[in-house]
Every structure is written in structure tokens, then in C-alpha cells.
Design a protein around this motif. Structure first.
Motif, short mmCIF file in Angstrom:
data_model
loop_
_atom_site.label_atom_id
_atom_site.label_comp_id
_atom_site.label_asym_id
_atom_site.label_seq_id
_atom_site.Cartn_x
_atom_site.Cartn_y
_atom_site.Cartn_z
N SER A 84 69.28 56.91 51.89
CA SER A 84 68.15 57.55 51.25
C SER A 84 68.68 58.55 50.21
CB SER A 84 67.30 58.29 52.29
OG SER A 84 66.56 59.33 51.70
N PRO A 85 68.16 58.54 48.98
CA PRO A 85 68.58 59.53 48.00
C PRO A 85 68.41 60.97 48.50
CG PRO A 85 67.38 57.78 46.91
CD PRO A 85 67.25 57.53 48.39
N LEU A 86 67.39 61.21 49.31
CA LEU A 86 67.17 62.55 49.85
C LEU A 86 68.34 62.99 50.72
CD1 LEU A 86 65.39 65.03 50.39
CD2 LEU A 86 64.28 63.73 52.23
N ILE A 87 68.83 62.10 51.58
CA ILE A 87 69.95 62.42 52.46
C ILE A 87 71.20 62.74 51.65
CG2 ILE A 87 71.57 61.45 54.15
CD1 ILE A 87 69.02 62.33 55.43
N ILE A 88 71.47 61.92 50.63
CA ILE A 88 72.65 62.14 49.79
C ILE A 88 72.54 63.47 49.06
CG2 ILE A 88 74.01 61.26 47.85
CD1 ILE A 88 74.27 59.70 50.50
N ALA A 89 71.35 63.79 48.56
CA ALA A 89 71.14 65.07 47.88
C ALA A 89 71.40 66.24 48.84
CB ALA A 89 69.73 65.14 47.33
N GLU A 90 70.90 66.13 50.05
CA GLU A 90 71.11 67.21 51.02
C GLU A 90 72.59 67.35 51.37
OE1 GLU A 90 66.82 66.98 53.39
OE2 GLU A 90 68.54 65.85 54.13
N GLN A 91 73.27 66.23 51.57
CA GLN A 91 74.69 66.28 51.96
C GLN A 91 75.56 66.86 50.84
OE1 GLN A 91 75.34 62.17 53.02
NE2 GLN A 91 74.70 62.47 55.13
N PHE A 92 75.36 66.36 49.62
CA PHE A 92 76.21 66.83 48.53
C PHE A 92 75.78 68.20 48.02
CE2 PHE A 92 77.91 62.69 48.86
CZ PHE A 92 79.18 62.75 48.28
N GLY A 93 74.52 68.55 48.21
CA GLY A 93 74.11 69.92 47.93
C GLY A 93 74.78 70.90 48.89
N THR A 94 74.90 70.49 50.14
CA THR A 94 75.59 71.32 51.13
C THR A 94 77.07 71.48 50.77
OG1 THR A 94 74.06 70.60 52.86
CG2 THR A 94 76.15 71.56 53.58
N LEU A 95 77.72 70.36 50.42
CA LEU A 95 79.13 70.42 50.02
C LEU A 95 79.32 71.32 48.80
CD1 LEU A 95 80.12 66.65 50.43
CD2 LEU A 95 81.13 68.57 51.69
N ALA A 96 78.43 71.19 47.81
CA ALA A 96 78.56 71.98 46.59
C ALA A 96 78.31 73.46 46.84
CB ALA A 96 77.60 71.45 45.52
N THR A 97 77.49 73.77 47.84
CA THR A 97 77.25 75.16 48.20
C THR A 97 78.48 75.76 48.90
OG1 THR A 97 74.89 74.73 48.44
CG2 THR A 97 75.74 76.71 49.49
N LEU A 98 79.09 74.95 49.76
CA LEU A 98 80.29 75.41 50.47
C LEU A 98 81.50 75.51 49.55
CD1 LEU A 98 79.89 73.28 53.73
CD2 LEU A 98 79.70 75.77 53.56
N PHE A 99 81.58 74.59 48.58
CA PHE A 99 82.75 74.53 47.70
C PHE A 99 82.27 74.45 46.23
CE2 PHE A 99 83.60 72.32 51.73
CZ PHE A 99 84.58 73.15 52.25
N PRO A 100 81.85 75.57 45.67
CA PRO A 100 81.23 75.57 44.34
C PRO A 100 82.16 75.02 43.25
CG PRO A 100 80.91 77.68 45.45
CD PRO A 100 81.89 76.91 46.27
N ASN A 101 81.57 74.24 42.34
CA ASN A 101 82.26 73.70 41.17
C ASN A 101 83.47 72.83 41.52
OD1 ASN A 101 80.52 75.11 39.33
ND2 ASN A 101 81.65 76.97 39.85
N ARG A 102 83.42 72.18 42.69
CA ARG A 102 84.54 71.34 43.10
C ARG A 102 84.10 69.96 43.56
NH1 ARG A 102 88.29 73.65 47.47
NH2 ARG A 102 89.44 71.79 46.82
#
Length: 328
Positions: A84-102
Motif C-alpha cells: 500500500s502506498p500509505l504503508i510505504i509513506a509511513e515507513q519511509f517518513g519514519t526513516l527520514a525523521t530518524l535519519f534526516p536528509n539521508r
């Protein structure tokens, strides 16, 4: 020869070792790549393959990011029809929050597995080729600040800078990447057939987008480098034995190198692998330089992504060093 250089990894299990060894080697590889100035390291999504450890690249990306400091990490790619695009957005949004600009989000439309497994992944939901662009639109919307008033929102993704990359090995992916104005990563390391045609079409038809104003083309190739020709070709036999599994429709672990492939593969299998792996560069720094000069004369590349499957971790790291020396 000066060009950004990056790395693709599948966390392939070595013969005689388990997945924990594969993940530890992937982390050590990311740390070495960071030390050597590699731009990014991506992990590819595969399923139902006993010796491919990257079935959950989202989790591995977080693991590698925690053990590194600045190298970009991402998916090469997430097979969007499986999710689901929603799941991918949540997962990669979480990663980007934990590791900004990476964090990078590379996306593909292939299942990354056989059709039976794809059906199990999708729980009977059959995605067509035509639906992939719509899923991509949905995913972009979830990351957009404009999604503020939507009934369905992806937290914590809204407004985060997670660059999208389209992956492919065909003209259809080149068409979509140019229409969407996204960077395009071509899987020339195992499907080189349309490389030149797709790269030219992409550049000639690129439509600027908010993310990407000019075309950006990444070519992935196989590199096996060593300090002598004999050593490089010896190390490459591990890669050839793994590729043989692809030809035979099965999954092989990364095996120890052998003196000769004679008796391991048949002549038709050898020919098929040579054709499939046409974008494979084996040799020393001195012998690889003219090989890559010829390659760059044929293909206009903005970034080179390297796949390097060598059994011995130290020799694999040395191969990365030699490649870095070539492209710095």
C-alpha cells in the motif's frame, strides 16, 4: 571518469553462513563505502529467495543508518505493487525523521519474486502495469504538504524531503520517469538490453518536476576489482556461481571462488550469463579504466551504482577501494 559512485546490496548469504552474517557484512560494507566517499547505498526488495537477505529493505535501511553517519541509504528498490502506498509513506517518513536528509526511496513495479509469492504478498490484489503510476501519485501526495486536508494522511511523512527514484530495465520505465520528472536508475547489472535506448529516450523527453529540474540517470553495473587480473577473475567465479542460480530459476548462496567454471556451468548457461551480465567489469584499476571510458562513451551517466558480490569481505572492500580510486 570523475562521477558520483554508489553501491547496491542484496545482503546475499554466503555458503556456510546464515542471514545474521549477511546483515553484519552489509553494515560493514556501508561503513566502508561511507569511508571511501560513496554517495549512497541501496538495498533491493526480494522475496521467497533462500539466500537473498533483503526481503525487508525498510528494516535493513534503519539498521545501516544507525551504524553510519552520513552516507545516503535507501531502497533499490521497493516494489510498490507489493505494498500500500500509505504503508510505504509511513515507513519511509519514519526513516527520514530518524535519519534526516539521508533516506532515498527507489521504486520499481516488478514483484521481486515469482508470481505465486507475489499473489501471497498482495493477498489476492492484482496490480496491473497501468496502476503503478496511480500508486506513485498517491505516494507523492502522502509526502506533500498539500495533503494536509486529506481524509487519509501519512504521519510523519507530510512535507519531508524524501527523494523518489524510479527503477527499471525497459522503455516503459524510461517513459514514466521522463513524464514524472524523476531520477531514473537502470538495472543494467542484470538486464542491459535497453540501456542505451532507455537512457537516450529519458534524457530527450525529460519533463522538469518540483523534485528534479534536469535529467538524472543512474546506471547499475557489476564490478569485481583486485590488484591483479588473475585475482579479479578468480574472485568473479563466486559472482558467476550466484548468477547461475538466476539462469536455473533458483537461489544459490554466494560460494567460495573456484579456479575454473568449467564443469560447473554448461556452454549455453555461460553464454546466457555473459549476455545477462554484459555490464560487468572485471580487472585491475589499470585494466578497468579503459573499460569504463568505453562504457561512458556509449552511455551518458550522471551516477554509477556498483554491485559487487565477492565471497571474502576484505577482498570485497578492496574492490570498493579500487572502484573509488577510479571515479574520484
Amino acid at each position: 571518469m570523475t562521477i558520483p559512485y554508489s553501491l547496491l546490496d542484496l545482503s546475499i548469504l554466503r555458503e556456510g553462513f546464515d542471514a545474521s552474517d549477511a546483515y553484519a557484512r552489509s553494515l560493514a560494507l556501508a561503513q566502508k563505502a561511507e569511508e571511501l566517499g560513496y554517495t549512497r547505498m541501496w538495498l533491493a526488495e526480494h522475496h521467497n529467495m533462500a539466500y537473498v537477505g533483503s526481503s525487508a529493505p525498510q528494516i535493513l535501511i534503519g539498521y545501516l543508518a544507525q551504524g553510519t553517519k552520513k552516507i545516503r541509504l535507501g531502497s533499490g528498490g521497493i516494489m510498490l505493487p507489493n505494498h500500500s502506498p500509505l504503508i510505504i509513506a509511513e515507513q519511509f517518513g519514519t526513516l527520514a525523521t530518524l535519519f534526516p536528509n539521508r533516506i532515498d526511496l527507489g521504486l520499481g513495479r516488478a514483484p521481486g519474486t515469482d508470481q505465486t509469492t507475489a499473489t501471497a504478498l498482495r493477498r489476492g490484489r492484482h496490480e496491473s502495469v497501468q496502476e503503478f503510476p496511480n500508486d506513485l501519485d498517491d505516494l507523492q501526495q502522502y509526502f506533500s504538504e498539500d495533503n494536509l486536508d486529506s481524509k487519509v494522511r501519512a504521519f510523519p511523512s507530510e512535507g519531508l524531503n524524501v527523494p523518489f527514484y524510479l527503477l527499471g530495465s525497459s522503455m516503459s520505465s524510461a517513459v514514466l520517469a521522463s513524464q514524472k520528472g524523476l531520477p531514473y536508475a537502470f538495472a543494467s547489472h542484470f538486464a542491459p538490453g535497453y540501456l542505451i535506448q532507455a537512457s537516450r529516450y529519458y534524457r530527450e523527453n525529460f519533463q522538469p518536476s518540483e523534485q528534479q529540474k534536469t535529467p538524472y540517470f543512474i546506471s547499475c553495473v557489476n564490478v569485481i576489482a583486485a590488484d591483479s587480473e588473475a585475482a579479479a577473475h578468480y574472485l568473479a567465479t563466486s559472482f558467476f556461481q550466484t548468477a547461475l542460480g538466476v539462469i536455473r530459476g533458483t537461489s544459490y548462496p554466494l560460494k567460495k571462488p573456484v579456479k575454473s567454471m568449467e564443469g560447473i556451468w554448461t556452454e549455453p548457461e555461460a553464454a546466457a550469463i555473459q549476455n545477462m551480465m554484459a555490464c560487468t567489469f572485471i580487472g585491475t584499476k589499470e585494466s578497468l579504466k579503459p573499460q569504463f571510458e568505453s562504457f561512458f562513451d556509449q552511455v551518458q551517466v550522471d551516477e554509477l551504482m556498483i554491485s559487487c558480490n565477492i565471497y571474502d569481505p576484505e577482498k570485497r572492500h578492496r574492490s570498493l577501494e579500487i572502484a573509488a580510486e577510479l571515479f574520484k
